[in-house]
Each structure stands twice: as C-alpha cells, then as structure tokens.
Design a protein around this motif. Sequence first.
Motif, PDB file in Angstrom:
ATOM      1  N   VAL A 100       0.853  -1.183   0.000  1.00 34.20           N
ATOM      2  CA  VAL A 100       0.000   0.000   0.000  1.00 34.20           C
ATOM      3  C   VAL A 100       0.889   1.234   0.000  1.00 34.20           C
ATOM      4  CG1 VAL A 100      -1.738   1.316   1.248  1.00 34.20           C
ATOM      5  CG2 VAL A 100      -1.839  -1.185   1.240  1.00 34.20           C
ATOM      6  N   GLN A 101       0.604   2.158  -0.872  1.00 37.78           N
ATOM      7  CA  GLN A 101       1.305   3.444  -0.862  1.00 37.78           C
ATOM      8  C   GLN A 101       0.346   4.520  -0.383  1.00 37.78           C
ATOM      9  OE1 GLN A 101       2.915   3.803  -4.878  1.00 37.78           O
ATOM     10  NE2 GLN A 101       4.869   2.994  -4.157  1.00 37.78           N
ATOM     11  N   LEU A 102       0.843   5.353   0.520  1.00 39.06           N
ATOM     12  CA  LEU A 102       0.010   6.362   1.172  1.00 39.06           C
ATOM     13  C   LEU A 102       0.579   7.746   0.900  1.00 39.06           C
ATOM     14  CD1 LEU A 102      -0.290   4.514   4.600  1.00 39.06           C
ATOM     15  CD2 LEU A 102      -1.928   4.457   2.716  1.00 39.06           C
ATOM     16  N   VAL A 103      -0.286   8.668   0.509  1.00 43.36           N
ATOM     17  CA  VAL A 103       0.146  10.038   0.217  1.00 43.36           C
ATOM     18  C   VAL A 103      -0.754  11.011   0.966  1.00 43.36           C
ATOM     19  CG1 VAL A 103       0.538  11.778  -1.553  1.00 43.36           C
ATOM     20  CG2 VAL A 103       0.983   9.354  -2.060  1.00 43.36           C
ATOM     21  N   GLU A 104      -0.155  11.758   1.894  1.00 45.85           N
ATOM     22  CA  GLU A 104      -0.905  12.725   2.689  1.00 45.85           C
ATOM     23  C   GLU A 104      -0.943  14.085   1.995  1.00 45.85           C
ATOM     24  OE1 GLU A 104       1.623  10.360   5.785  1.00 45.85           O
ATOM     25  OE2 GLU A 104       1.894  11.240   3.789  1.00 45.85           O
ATOM     26  N   SER A 105      -1.960  14.855   2.331  1.00 49.11           N
ATOM     27  CA  SER A 105      -2.068  16.237   1.873  1.00 49.11           C
ATOM     28  C   SER A 105      -2.920  17.009   2.876  1.00 49.11           C
ATOM     29  CB  SER A 105      -2.687  16.312   0.473  1.00 49.11           C
ATOM     30  OG  SER A 105      -3.987  15.769   0.479  1.00 49.11           O
ATOM     31  N   GLY A 106      -2.877  18.340   2.762  1.00 53.71           N
ATOM     32  CA  GLY A 106      -3.748  19.160   3.582  1.00 53.71           C
ATOM     33  C   GLY A 106      -3.080  19.861   4.747  1.00 53.71           C
ATOM     34  N   GLY A 107      -1.801  19.603   4.964  1.00 49.88           N
ATOM     35  CA  GLY A 107      -1.112  20.293   6.041  1.00 49.88           C
ATOM     36  C   GLY A 107      -0.903  21.756   5.719  1.00 49.88           C
ATOM     37  N   GLY A 108      -0.439  22.504   6.718  1.00 49.23           N
ATOM     38  CA  GLY A 108      -0.178  23.919   6.499  1.00 49.23           C
ATOM     39  C   GLY A 108      -0.034  24.668   7.796  1.00 49.23           C
ATOM     40  N   LEU A 109      -0.105  25.987   7.681  1.00 44.46           N
ATOM     41  CA  LEU A 109       0.017  26.886   8.831  1.00 44.46           C
ATOM     42  C   LEU A 109      -1.355  27.428   9.185  1.00 44.46           C
ATOM     43  CD1 LEU A 109       1.725  28.626  10.802  1.00 44.46           C
ATOM     44  CD2 LEU A 109       1.942  30.289   8.930  1.00 44.46           C
ATOM     45  N   VAL A 110      -1.710  27.364  10.455  1.00 44.59           N
ATOM     46  CA  VAL A 110      -3.012  27.828  10.914  1.00 44.59           C
ATOM     47  C   VAL A 110      -2.852  28.470  12.285  1.00 44.59           C
ATOM     48  CG1 VAL A 110      -3.614  25.605  11.957  1.00 44.59           C
ATOM     49  CG2 VAL A 110      -5.440  27.158  11.205  1.00 44.59           C
ATOM     50  N   GLN A 111      -3.699  29.430  12.580  1.00 41.91           N
ATOM     51  CA  GLN A 111      -3.674  30.046  13.898  1.00 41.91           C
ATOM     52  C   GLN A 111      -4.351  29.161  14.930  1.00 41.91           C
ATOM     53  OE1 GLN A 111      -5.401  33.980  13.449  1.00 41.91           O
ATOM     54  NE2 GLN A 111      -3.376  34.885  13.120  1.00 41.91           N
ATOM     55  N   ALA A 112      -3.967  29.325  16.167  1.00 39.31           N
ATOM     56  CA  ALA A 112      -4.597  28.583  17.247  1.00 39.31           C
ATOM     57  C   ALA A 112      -6.109  28.821  17.217  1.00 39.31           C
ATOM     58  CB  ALA A 112      -4.023  29.005  18.587  1.00 39.31           C
ATOM     59  N   GLY A 113      -6.853  27.741  17.419  1.00 36.98           N
ATOM     60  CA  GLY A 113      -8.305  27.809  17.345  1.00 36.98           C
ATOM     61  C   GLY A 113      -8.864  27.498  15.967  1.00 36.98           C
ATOM     62  N   GLY A 114      -7.985  27.435  14.987  1.00 37.33           N
ATOM     63  CA  GLY A 114      -8.418  27.169  13.623  1.00 37.33           C
ATOM     64  C   GLY A 114      -8.577  25.685  13.338  1.00 37.33           C
ATOM     65  N   SER A 115      -8.845  25.395  12.060  1.00 37.12           N
ATOM     66  CA  SER A 115      -9.108  24.019  11.636  1.00 37.12           C
ATOM     67  C   SER A 115      -8.301  23.677  10.393  1.00 37.12           C
ATOM     68  CB  SER A 115     -10.596  23.837  11.320  1.00 37.12           C
ATOM     69  OG  SER A 115     -11.395  24.057  12.459  1.00 37.12           O
ATOM     70  N   LEU A 116      -8.013  22.400  10.254  1.00 35.74           N
ATOM     71  CA  LEU A 116      -7.412  21.846   9.053  1.00 35.74           C
ATOM     72  C   LEU A 116      -8.000  20.468   8.828  1.00 35.74           C
ATOM     73  CD1 LEU A 116      -3.554  22.580   9.282  1.00 35.74           C
ATOM     74  CD2 LEU A 116      -5.145  23.511   7.589  1.00 35.74           C
ATOM     75  N   ARG A 117      -8.049  20.041   7.559  1.00 35.93           N
ATOM     76  CA  ARG A 117      -8.423  18.673   7.261  1.00 35.93           C
ATOM     77  C   ARG A 117      -7.302  18.018   6.467  1.00 35.93           C
ATOM     78  NH1 ARG A 117     -13.342  15.811   3.870  1.00 35.93           N
ATOM     79  NH2 ARG A 117     -12.160  16.582   2.074  1.00 35.93           N
ATOM     80  N   LEU A 118      -6.772  16.964   7.027  1.00 31.49           N
ATOM     81  CA  LEU A 118      -5.759  16.173   6.339  1.00 31.49           C
ATOM     82  C   LEU A 118      -6.427  15.059   5.556  1.00 31.49           C
ATOM     83  CD1 LEU A 118      -3.086  15.792   9.160  1.00 31.49           C
ATOM     84  CD2 LEU A 118      -3.406  17.675   7.534  1.00 31.49           C
ATOM     85  N   SER A 119      -5.852  14.751   4.411  1.00 30.28           N
ATOM     86  CA  SER A 119      -6.313  13.637   3.592  1.00 30.28           C
ATOM     87  C   SER A 119      -5.151  12.689   3.347  1.00 30.28           C
ATOM     88  CB  SER A 119      -6.849  14.130   2.248  1.00 30.28           C
ATOM     89  OG  SER A 119      -7.942  14.999   2.419  1.00 30.28           O
ATOM     90  N   CYS A 120      -5.476  11.433   3.164  1.00 26.90           N
ATOM     91  CA  CYS A 120      -4.470  10.424   2.843  1.00 26.90           C
ATOM     92  C   CYS A 120      -5.053   9.516   1.773  1.00 26.90           C
ATOM     93  CB  CYS A 120      -4.090   9.629   4.080  1.00 26.90           C
ATOM     94  SG  CYS A 120      -3.021   8.215   3.752  1.00 26.90           S
TER      95      CYS A 120
END
Length: 120
Positions: free
Chosen positions: A2-22
């Motif tokens: 299985v090969q896995l590739v992540e995306s969706g990281g970044g810089l965000v302020q405290a209290g914010g949101s991010l969604r990572l995908s794999c």
Amino acid sequence: QVQLVESGGGLVQAGGSLRLSCAASGRTFSSYVMGWFRQAPGKEREFVASITRSGSSSYYVDSVKGRFTISRDNAKNTVYLQMNSLKPEDTAVYYCAAGQTIGVLKPSYWGQGTQVTVSS
C-alpha cells in the motif's frame, strides 16, 4: 503493498481548523485499519487516531478527543483527519498509516508525512 500520500497540512492560527487527507493506492484499502500519527520536533512519533475497516469505530489519543475526527471513504481509498480547535502543541509532522490492529494501530505502511504548524 500500500502506498500512502498525505495532503492538507499547512500553517493555521490557534483555534483554527485543518483537514488532512491520505490517498491510498491499491485495491485492498478497505482491508486495512487506517490511522494517523504525529511527530513533533525532538519527540517520539505518537499515535493520534485510528479507524476500523468499515469506519464503524474510531479511537483517539486523549489529547485530541473532542477536537479531531477520523473518517474514511473506502470508495475513494481515502482517510481523513478533521482537526478543529487546534493548539500550538498540535504542531507536528502528521503521518498516515495502514495496518491490521484495532485501537492503537501498529502500522505496516507509512506515508511520507505532512507538516502542520499552529501559531499562537
């Protein structure tokens, strides 16, 4: 294999949101328990969350309970990590993983990681 590739990281302020995908390659995605780990600078890699093959159950480290949600779409061979109410201590490289153990996952496969930085 299985090969896995992540995306969706970044810089965000405290209290914010991010969604990572794999995104996973191969036809056997639904046969794997999937999970997320993270590694902060100078610290060991730690388990964050995992989800069963069907997506019916999920598990979290105490520090992210109530803030992070793991989910999967077996039709798209993708697992997600929705991260809300982010804190500076969530700053780390986040890794997607695949394995067979339910609960605290013991991975057989790893992605390359994606950086998440939470500023105060």
